[in-house]
Motif scaffolding. Structure first.
Motif, mmCIF file in Angstrom:
data_model
loop_
_atom_site.group_PDB
_atom_site.id
_atom_site.type_symbol
_atom_site.label_atom_id
_atom_site.label_comp_id
_atom_site.label_asym_id
_atom_site.label_seq_id
_atom_site.Cartn_x
_atom_site.Cartn_y
_atom_site.Cartn_z
ATOM 1 N N HIS A 38 108.371 24.902 20.000
ATOM 2 C CA HIS A 38 109.479 25.799 20.351
ATOM 3 C C HIS A 38 110.664 25.417 19.482
ATOM 4 N N ALA A 72 105.938 28.513 10.248
ATOM 5 C CA ALA A 72 104.618 28.718 10.859
ATOM 6 C C ALA A 72 103.513 28.334 9.884
ATOM 7 N N PHE A 77 100.275 26.866 12.100
ATOM 8 C CA PHE A 77 99.889 27.758 13.198
ATOM 9 C C PHE A 77 100.062 29.239 12.862
ATOM 10 N N ASP A 80 96.845 31.204 13.681
ATOM 11 C CA ASP A 80 96.532 31.277 15.117
ATOM 12 C C ASP A 80 97.465 32.232 15.843
ATOM 13 N N GLY A 81 98.647 32.429 15.318
ATOM 14 C CA GLY A 81 99.618 33.331 15.925
ATOM 15 C C GLY A 81 100.774 32.588 16.565
ATOM 16 N N TYR A 82 101.865 33.291 16.677
ATOM 17 C CA TYR A 82 103.083 32.737 17.261
ATOM 18 C C TYR A 82 103.955 33.887 17.725
ATOM 19 N N ARG A 83 104.954 33.562 18.478
ATOM 20 C CA ARG A 83 105.875 34.574 19.000
ATOM 21 C C ARG A 83 107.280 34.260 18.509
ATOM 22 N N THR A 84 108.011 35.311 18.152
ATOM 23 C CA THR A 84 109.430 35.184 17.858
ATOM 24 C C THR A 84 110.185 36.045 18.861
ATOM 25 N N LEU A 103 111.079 30.500 18.025
ATOM 26 C CA LEU A 103 109.743 30.497 17.435
ATOM 27 C C LEU A 103 108.868 29.662 18.357
ATOM 28 N N ALA A 105 104.868 28.610 19.693
ATOM 29 C CA ALA A 105 103.474 28.559 19.252
ATOM 30 C C ALA A 105 102.759 27.402 19.941
ATOM 31 N N GLY A 106 101.453 27.350 19.687
ATOM 32 C CA GLY A 106 100.670 26.217 20.174
ATOM 33 C C GLY A 106 99.914 26.482 21.454
#
Length: 121
Positions: A38, A72, A77, A80-84, A103, A105-106
């Motif tokens: 995060h 990222a 990651f 694998d994808g992440y969110r903003t 940001l 992820a994980g």
């Protein structure tokens, strides 16, 4: 715009676990992480909310997303994808009035991202 904790972090008056810095932005680990990764990505220029972004800030805001994608990829990651997320105003959960891009992820993330007891349709 009034003084914020982010202004103090930029000036190094308050410590932060900084993971990236350039002339326009700073990225650091959130002190209250909501995911295994995060980060907060902030512009060095103080802008209180999304509503305060001006036409000449377009490249700066785009730069924050470029930094997110760069981090990222570097941190492994991106695939694998992440969110903003960028909140705007008190009802969105914005607590520091200096725009910042979260940001996260994980871990797999659900949708919608409600954290209250409202029914989700």
């Amino acid at each position: 715009m009034s003084e914020t904790i982010f202004s103090k972090i930029i000036r190094r008056e308050i410590p932060a676990d900084i993971v990236y810095e350039d002339d326009l932005s700073l990225a650091f680990n959130d002190i209250n992480p909501q995911a295994p990764v995060h980060l907060l990505i902030i512009p060095k220029k103080p802008i209180a909310t999304i509503n305060d972004i001006q036409e000449d800030d377009r490249e700066l805001v785009g730069h924050l997303y470029w930094v997110a994608a760069k981090l990222a990829a570097e941190m492994g990651f991106a695939d694998d994808g992440y969110r903003t997320v960028m909140n705007c105003g008190e009802n969105s959960g914005q607590t520091v009035f200096h725009i910042h891009l979260h940001l996260l992820a994980g871990q797999p993330m659900g949708w919608p991202p409600y954290s209250d007891k409202r029914k989700q349709a």
